[in-house]
Scaffold this active site. Structure first.
Site, PDB file in Angstrom:
ATOM      1  N   ASN A   1       0.852  -1.192   0.000  1.00 16.54           N
ATOM      2  CA  ASN A   1       0.000   0.000   0.000  1.00 16.54           C
ATOM      3  C   ASN A   1       0.890   1.246   0.000  1.00 16.54           C
ATOM      4  O   ASN A   1       1.492   1.575   1.021  1.00 16.54           O
ATOM      5  CB  ASN A   1      -0.896  -0.021   1.253  1.00 16.54           C
ATOM      6  CG  ASN A   1      -1.681   1.266   1.406  1.00 16.54           C
ATOM      7  OD1 ASN A   1      -1.834   2.048   0.467  1.00 16.54           O
ATOM      8  ND2 ASN A   1      -2.189   1.497   2.617  1.00 16.54           N
TER       9      ASN A   1
ATOM     10  N   LYS B   1       0.057   4.283  -0.274  1.00 16.71           N
ATOM     11  CA  LYS B   1      -0.599   5.470   0.296  1.00 16.71           C
ATOM     12  C   LYS B   1      -0.406   6.662  -0.653  1.00 16.71           C
ATOM     13  O   LYS B   1      -0.344   6.477  -1.859  1.00 16.71           O
ATOM     14  CB  LYS B   1      -0.080   5.760   1.702  1.00 16.71           C
ATOM     15  CG  LYS B   1      -0.051   4.521   2.585  1.00 16.71           C
ATOM     16  CD  LYS B   1       0.180   4.834   4.014  1.00 16.71           C
ATOM     17  CE  LYS B   1       0.380   3.532   4.783  1.00 16.71           C
ATOM     18  NZ  LYS B   1       0.204   3.657   6.205  1.00 16.71           N
TER      19      LYS B   1
ATOM     20  N   HIS C   1      -9.361   1.069   5.017  1.00 15.20           N
ATOM     21  CA  HIS C   1      -8.080   1.277   5.699  1.00 15.20           C
ATOM     22  C   HIS C   1      -8.304   2.215   6.885  1.00 15.20           C
ATOM     23  O   HIS C   1      -9.122   3.131   6.816  1.00 15.20           O
ATOM     24  CB  HIS C   1      -7.060   1.884   4.714  1.00 15.20           C
ATOM     25  CG  HIS C   1      -5.665   1.852   5.264  1.00 15.20           C
ATOM     26  ND1 HIS C   1      -5.203   2.789   6.151  1.00 15.20           N
ATOM     27  CD2 HIS C   1      -4.639   0.985   5.063  1.00 15.20           C
ATOM     28  CE1 HIS C   1      -3.949   2.500   6.476  1.00 15.20           C
ATOM     29  NE2 HIS C   1      -3.586   1.405   5.820  1.00 15.20           N
TER      30      HIS C   1
ATOM     31  N   GLU D   1      -6.707   4.622   7.920  1.00 10.83           N
ATOM     32  CA  GLU D   1      -6.502   6.049   7.616  1.00 10.83           C
ATOM     33  C   GLU D   1      -7.740   6.650   6.975  1.00 10.83           C
ATOM     34  O   GLU D   1      -7.959   7.873   7.045  1.00 10.83           O
ATOM     35  CB  GLU D   1      -5.261   6.205   6.723  1.00 10.83           C
ATOM     36  CG  GLU D   1      -3.981   5.996   7.541  1.00 10.83           C
ATOM     37  CD  GLU D   1      -2.784   5.510   6.750  1.00 10.83           C
ATOM     38  OE1 GLU D   1      -2.800   5.595   5.511  1.00 10.83           O
ATOM     39  OE2 GLU D   1      -1.833   5.023   7.395  1.00 10.83           O
TER      40      GLU D   1
ATOM     41  N   GLU E   1      -5.099  -5.239  10.654  1.00 11.05           N
ATOM     42  CA  GLU E   1      -4.105  -4.176  10.829  1.00 11.05           C
ATOM     43  C   GLU E   1      -4.385  -3.433  12.134  1.00 11.05           C
ATOM     44  O   GLU E   1      -5.198  -2.497  12.152  1.00 11.05           O
ATOM     45  CB  GLU E   1      -4.202  -3.177   9.673  1.00 11.05           C
ATOM     46  CG  GLU E   1      -3.909  -3.777   8.323  1.00 11.05           C
ATOM     47  CD  GLU E   1      -3.303  -2.724   7.399  1.00 11.05           C
ATOM     48  OE1 GLU E   1      -2.197  -2.959   6.925  1.00 11.05           O
ATOM     49  OE2 GLU E   1      -3.924  -1.668   7.183  1.00 11.05           O
TER      50      GLU E   1
ATOM     51  N   GLY F   1       2.598   2.067  10.750  1.00  4.14           N
ATOM     52  CA  GLY F   1       3.567   3.150  10.593  1.00  4.14           C
ATOM     53  C   GLY F   1       4.266   3.548  11.887  1.00  4.14           C
ATOM     54  O   GLY F   1       4.887   4.602  11.969  1.00  4.14           O
TER      55      GLY F   1
ATOM     56  N   SER G   1       3.699  -2.350  10.300  1.00  6.99           N
ATOM     57  CA  SER G   1       5.154  -2.314  10.462  1.00  6.99           C
ATOM     58  C   SER G   1       5.843  -3.627  10.064  1.00  6.99           C
ATOM     59  O   SER G   1       6.822  -4.055  10.686  1.00  6.99           O
ATOM     60  CB  SER G   1       5.522  -1.914  11.898  1.00  6.99           C
ATOM     61  OG  SER G   1       5.019  -0.613  12.189  1.00  6.99           O
TER      62      SER G   1
END
Ligand code: PEP
Length: 260
Positions: free
Chosen positions: A10, A12, A102, A104, A172, A178, A218
């Site tokens: 991904n 992003k 996701h 985010e 996730e 991240g 990560s």
């Protein structure tokens, strides 16, 4: 039942269309040099929308064995939805997959379970395989324990999806994305089992047996092997490390270091 592992990158909001070409070329060459066997592991990239046409053209022209997909899609098919992208457009560009839900987007764009479900249904309508992201925040982990939120999000995302529809679910944990913090392989396995049971409850036992459940958060070439040794972890959704083709190829080559 053997599930072909999926290593998904991904990107992003990183890399313009020219940079995307450079990355895909380097990734494909690195995998080839390392005698990567696409039959054993599927590798997919998820570039920004503006890169998709370039990535498609390159993969087709050079016959790279890489899949690709969008990072999001509209719940609608067409019309007055400024800025949105229809699943029909992604399908026409040759996308196999689309990421849905996701964290985010759940956190930064207010995507509720209902919106995520509408997007999953839109993906299915257009013949795209949704990569459904689920996972708990640190607070939710403290409040509800390990599997409750991913299971509830999986069930909500799959509502109304017909049995026999291929889907991918990515566990996730939000606190691992991240951050450099990773879930343990044991936790990923425990949540993988719970997600698989949720898929069985909403779709069918056969679907549950076939659904690939990824871990994301990560992931690096140095920690992928521990996850891939677990029977209910069928691959990884990789953010930061997917921007480095050497590192990402190292993750895709996990069979070299998983061992017998
Ligand atoms: C992600 O964004 O899906 C992700 C897992 O990111 P990272 O690998 O950087 O934690």
């Amino acid at each position: 039942m053997t599930r072909r592992p999926l290593i998904a990158g991904n990107w992003k909001m990183n890399l313009d269309h020219l940079q995307s070409i450079a990355l895909v070329q380097k990734l494909a060459w690195t995998l080839k040099d390392a005698s990567y066997d696409p039959k054993g592991v599927e590798v997919a990239v998820f570039p920004p929308f503006t890169d998709l046409r370039s990535v498609q053209t390159l993969i087709d022209a050079d016959r790279f064995t890489l899949a690709f997909g969008g990072q999001d899609l509209s719940p609608k098919d067409a019309g007055a939805y400024t800025g949105d992208i229809s699943g029909a457009f992604l399908k026409a560009l040759g996308c196999t997959y689309v990421i849905v839900g996701h964290s985010e987007r759940r956190q930064g764009h207010g995507e509720t379970d209902e919106i995520v479900n509408a997007k999953v249904l839109a993906a299915v309508r257009h013949g795209l395989v949704p990569v459904i992201c689920v996972g708990e925040t640190e607070e939710e982990l403290e409040l509800h324990g390990t599997s409750a939120v991913p299971v509830a999000q999986t069930k909500a995302a799959l509502a109304g999806v017909p049995a026999g529809t291929p889907v991918v679910v990515a566990y996730e944990p939000v606190w691992a994305i991240g951050t450099g913090k990773v879930a343990t392989p044991e936790t990923a396995q425990q949540v993988g089992v719970a997600i698989r049971a949720a898929v069985a409850a909403v779709l069918s036992d056969d679907d549950a047996a076939e659904t690939r459940i990824l871990y994301g958060g990560s992931v690096k070439s140095g920690n992928i092997a521990g996850f891939m040794r677990k029977p209910d972890v069928d691959g990884a959704l990789v953010g930061g490390a997917s921007l480095d083709p050497t590192e990402f190829a190292g993750i895709a080559r996990f069979p070299d270091h998983v061992g017998a």
